[in-house]
Design an enzyme around this catalytic site. Structure first.
Site, PDB file in Angstrom:
ATOM      1  CG  HIS A   1      27.961 -34.494  -6.803  1.00  0.00           C
ATOM      2  ND1 HIS A   1      26.898 -34.065  -5.778  1.00  0.00           N
ATOM      3  CD2 HIS A   1      28.421 -33.457  -7.376  1.00  0.00           C
ATOM      4  CE1 HIS A   1      26.523 -32.528  -6.063  1.00  0.00           C
ATOM      5  NE2 HIS A   1      27.442 -32.309  -6.832  1.00  0.00           N
TER       6      HIS A   1
ATOM      7  CG  ASP B   1      33.761 -29.734 -11.831  1.00  0.00           C
ATOM      8  OD1 ASP B   1      33.597 -29.789 -10.643  1.00  0.00           O
ATOM      9  OD2 ASP B   1      33.506 -28.806 -12.503  1.00  0.00           O
TER      10      ASP B   1
HETATM   11  C1  SDX Z   1      31.269 -29.674  -7.670  1.00  0.00           C
HETATM   12  O1  SDX Z   1      27.818 -29.663  -4.074  1.00  0.00           O
HETATM   13  C2  SDX Z   1      27.551 -29.264  -5.218  1.00  0.00           C
HETATM   14  O2  SDX Z   1      26.465 -29.478  -5.825  1.00  0.00           O
HETATM   15  C3  SDX Z   1      28.836 -28.847  -6.268  1.00  0.00           C
HETATM   16  C4  SDX Z   1      28.570 -28.907  -7.762  1.00  0.00           C
HETATM   17  C5  SDX Z   1      27.908 -27.666  -8.161  1.00  0.00           C
HETATM   18  O3  SDX Z   1      27.605 -27.933  -9.361  1.00  0.00           O
HETATM   19  O4  SDX Z   1      27.819 -26.773  -7.434  1.00  0.00           O
HETATM   20  O5  SDX Z   1      28.130 -30.190  -8.403  1.00  0.00           O
HETATM   21  C6  SDX Z   1      29.962 -28.643  -8.354  1.00  0.00           C
HETATM   22  O6  SDX Z   1      31.732 -29.095  -6.933  1.00  0.00           O
HETATM   23  C7  SDX Z   1      31.419 -30.876  -8.215  1.00  0.00           C
HETATM   24  C8  SDX Z   1      32.458 -31.984  -7.292  1.00  0.00           C
HETATM   25  C9  SDX Z   1      34.010 -31.377  -8.040  1.00  0.00           C
HETATM   26  N1  SDX Z   1      34.994 -32.112  -7.088  1.00  0.00           N
HETATM   27  C10 SDX Z   1      35.825 -32.908  -7.477  1.00  0.00           C
HETATM   28  O7  SDX Z   1      35.397 -33.655  -8.356  1.00  0.00           O
HETATM   29  C11 SDX Z   1      36.763 -33.360  -6.556  1.00  0.00           C
HETATM   30  C12 SDX Z   1      37.186 -34.967  -6.381  1.00  0.00           C
HETATM   31  N2  SDX Z   1      35.960 -35.445  -5.469  1.00  0.00           N
HETATM   32  C13 SDX Z   1      35.991 -35.498  -4.229  1.00  0.00           C
HETATM   33  O8  SDX Z   1      36.786 -34.786  -3.590  1.00  0.00           O
HETATM   34  C14 SDX Z   1      34.669 -35.684  -3.209  1.00  0.00           C
HETATM   35  O9  SDX Z   1      33.966 -36.735  -4.131  1.00  0.00           O
HETATM   36  C15 SDX Z   1      33.767 -34.251  -3.409  1.00  0.00           C
HETATM   37  C16 SDX Z   1      34.452 -33.408  -2.588  1.00  0.00           C
HETATM   38  C17 SDX Z   1      33.297 -34.069  -4.587  1.00  0.00           C
HETATM   39  C18 SDX Z   1      32.528 -34.869  -2.510  1.00  0.00           C
HETATM   40  O10 SDX Z   1      33.243 -35.106  -0.889  1.00  0.00           O
HETATM   41  P1  SDX Z   1      32.376 -35.719   0.147  1.00  0.00           P
HETATM   42  O11 SDX Z   1      30.658 -35.680  -0.212  1.00  0.00           O
HETATM   43  O12 SDX Z   1      32.770 -35.295   1.493  1.00  0.00           O
HETATM   44  O13 SDX Z   1      32.747 -37.262   0.133  1.00  0.00           O
HETATM   45  P2  SDX Z   1      34.049 -37.730   0.910  1.00  0.00           P
HETATM   46  O14 SDX Z   1      35.274 -37.096   0.619  1.00  0.00           O
HETATM   47  O15 SDX Z   1      33.892 -38.164   2.326  1.00  0.00           O
HETATM   48  O16 SDX Z   1      34.258 -39.383   0.109  1.00  0.00           O
HETATM   49  C19 SDX Z   1      33.660 -40.437   0.589  1.00  0.00           C
HETATM   50  C20 SDX Z   1      34.592 -41.629   0.203  1.00  0.00           C
HETATM   51  C21 SDX Z   1      35.911 -41.306   0.852  1.00  0.00           C
HETATM   52  O17 SDX Z   1      36.634 -42.717   1.083  1.00  0.00           O
HETATM   53  P3  SDX Z   1      36.409 -43.281   2.560  1.00  0.00           P
HETATM   54  O18 SDX Z   1      36.994 -42.500   3.612  1.00  0.00           O
HETATM   55  O19 SDX Z   1      34.841 -43.683   2.327  1.00  0.00           O
HETATM   56  O20 SDX Z   1      37.101 -44.694   2.369  1.00  0.00           O
HETATM   57  O21 SDX Z   1      34.755 -41.706  -1.065  1.00  0.00           O
HETATM   58  C22 SDX Z   1      36.511 -41.349  -1.276  1.00  0.00           C
HETATM   59  C23 SDX Z   1      36.883 -40.636  -0.197  1.00  0.00           C
HETATM   60  O22 SDX Z   1      38.190 -40.943  -0.068  1.00  0.00           O
HETATM   61  N3  SDX Z   1      36.555 -40.418  -2.554  1.00  0.00           N
HETATM   62  C24 SDX Z   1      37.234 -40.472  -3.615  1.00  0.00           C
HETATM   63  C25 SDX Z   1      36.842 -39.530  -4.323  1.00  0.00           C
HETATM   64  N4  SDX Z   1      35.657 -38.819  -3.992  1.00  0.00           N
HETATM   65  C26 SDX Z   1      35.539 -39.255  -2.806  1.00  0.00           C
HETATM   66  N5  SDX Z   1      38.246 -41.266  -3.678  1.00  0.00           N
HETATM   67  C27 SDX Z   1      38.780 -41.083  -4.938  1.00  0.00           C
HETATM   68  N6  SDX Z   1      38.705 -40.013  -5.899  1.00  0.00           N
HETATM   69  C28 SDX Z   1      37.650 -39.157  -5.752  1.00  0.00           C
HETATM   70  N7  SDX Z   1      37.396 -38.268  -6.369  1.00  0.00           N
END
Ligand code: SDX
Length: 428
Positions: free
Chosen positions: A307, A364
């Protein structure tokens, strides 16, 4: 007198005001930065940028705190209803008995859709994505409410469109589902709760009305409470962006649906279930899947984890995890996907990869298992998220207009070609 921040660059020094919120968050006010220095800030994804001040929702991502208008989500989840929470999010206080009765009566009286909207549903193919139908039909709804396409923030000119959208979004969602199933529409009833009426419109048959178990109705109401608002997330910021041009509330929430649809945002609740189903059906070991999710060369993510704001457990995930067990027991069903979810969570939370990146279950991760348990089809999960988020979107749209904010228009740093002359075809 606010504390000052000083920006020094290339021999220039600029004092900037700061603003401190009621929870001691501090923002540096850069509203005069470009006028005074010619420079802008750059923050792709806005991870460090506040777009507004807001009284609606407070999140502390480090401590896993979520409050609507100062009330803890844990208390609202336990003691409130979605209708009461929607009123709180919209109007800023817990309603007195008469206020709630009036609000609920308005929602009840607005449950029907204009008959003319029926033909639009019939124009969609059976496999139309429900979020596409929802986004479209919210704009169609505005065609039957042209007198309400204003930026009013109080009185009937605001209360009516707000209630109509919150009420009618259920019929739009349910009718989208029934169209895809080739089933006739089911008219709303006047004797059911908000959530009960949605389930009725989804699942009742002509001579066999759907009567949800109290646990099912309560589980759906809880789901909607947990989704009612979440400060400046992607879809809420979209609603504010669209509303800032003074476009109507209907078109703003329609745009919010489009943003929410994405698998990184609200679409994740569908993706979690598809991920768990794939692991279950293909016999993939949770360990092997977690390894793939960690592998940069793999397209796999552990959907439902991570998140932008929560760097500890999403409090909504905790509540949903507790609820899922209750609902499955009440319905006397077991779901193998839940055991896989538990295993994935346990593994991920002991893995350095996830710990170092503060990746915890978000709202989620368990919500899909709850919706699946109460019989909601997977492709309707994000639609349910949108139904829950309507009060939050509307409250943010309203707050922006109460604050008379200017049209949103971010700047950029241009990195393209510098000036060059047009070359005739024979010279290219
Ligand atoms: C919602 O914003 C809100 O408030 C949203 C929400 C709401 O109520 O409105 O809470 C609802 O959207 C919840 C989130 C649902 N999405 C997911 O579950 C999809 C999976 N999660 C990711 O795609 C990610 O964690 C996000 C999109 C939620 C957040 O993305 P960020 O903040 O841009 O973080 P990032 O992608 O830059 O990740 C940081 C690191 C990365 O690795 P490095 O480059 O540092 O090596 O963490 C890794 C990412 O690759 N990473 C994951 C991961 N999420 C982040 N690796 C594996 N699995 C994951 N789920």
């Amino acid at each position: 007198m606010s504390k000052k921040a000083t920006l020094q660059y290339d021999g220039q020094s600029l004092e900037l005001d700061t603003i401190v919120g009621t929870e001691n968050e501090t923002g540096i006010d850069i509203t005069q930065l470009r006028a005074k220095t010619g420079m802008i800030t750059l923050d792709p994804g806005y991870g460090n940028t506040g777009s507004c001040t807001s009284d609606i929702t407070f999140i502390n991502g480090e401590k896993g705190i979520l409050r609507y208008r100062g009330y803890a989500i844990e208390e609202l989840a336990e003691k409130s209803s979605f209708m009461e929470t929607a009123f709180l999010v919209l109007y800023g206080h817990l309603p007195a008995k008469e206020e709630l009765e009036t609000f609920e009566a308005g929602i009840r009286d607005e449950a029907y859709l204009h008959y003319g909207m029926k033909s639009h549903f019939e124009g969609f193919p059976d496999n139309a994505p429900p979020m596409a139908v929802l986004s479209s039909m919210l704009n169609v709804l505005s065609c039957y409410n042209t007198e309400l396409l204003t930026t009013a923030t109080k009185g009937p000119a605001f209360e009516l469109p707000a209630s109509r959208i919150i009420s009618k979004v259920r019929a739009i969602a349910a009718w989208a589902y029934r169209t895809s199933q080739g089933k006739p529409f089911m008219a709303p009833r006047t004797d059911l709760s908000y959530s009960g009426n949605f389930l009725h419109m989804m699942f009742s048959q002509q001579f066999n009305l759907y009567e949800p178990l109290p646990e099912v109705e309560r589980a759906l109401d809880l789901f909607l409470i947990l989704h009612a608002d979440h400060e400046q997330n992607c879809s809420t910021s979209t609603v504010r962006m669209v509303g800032s041009s003074h476009a109507s509330l209907f078109s703003a929430v329609s745009a919010g649906v489009g943003a929410l649809w994405g698998p990184l945002h609200g679409g994740a609740n569908c993706e979690v279930i598809k991920m768990l189903e794939r692991i279950h059906e293909e016999g993939i070991s949770p360990r092997a899947f977690v390894e793939k999710a960690k592998d940069k060369n793999s397209p796999e993510k552990l959907m439902g984890f991570g998140h932008r704001v929560y760097k500890s457990f999403d409090p909504r995930a905790k509540i949903l995890k507790g609820q899922v067990d209750n609902v499955l027991k009440a319905l006397n069903i077991s779901d193998p996907l839940l055991d896989i979810a538990y295993e994935l969570e346990e593994m991920a939370r002991s893995e350095d990869y996830f710990i170092e990146r503060n990746l915890y279950p978000n709202v989620d991760f368990y919500s899909g298992i709850l919706l699946r348990a109460i019989g909601i089809p997977v492709d309707m999960f994000t639609v349910l998220f949108a139904i829950g988020r309507m009060p939050g979107w509307i409250a943010n749209w309203r707050e922006m207009h109460v604050q008379s904010l200017r049209i949103s228009r971010p700047r950029q740093i241009y990195t393209g070609e510098i000036l060059r002359a047009y070359t005739p075809m024979d010279k290219r």
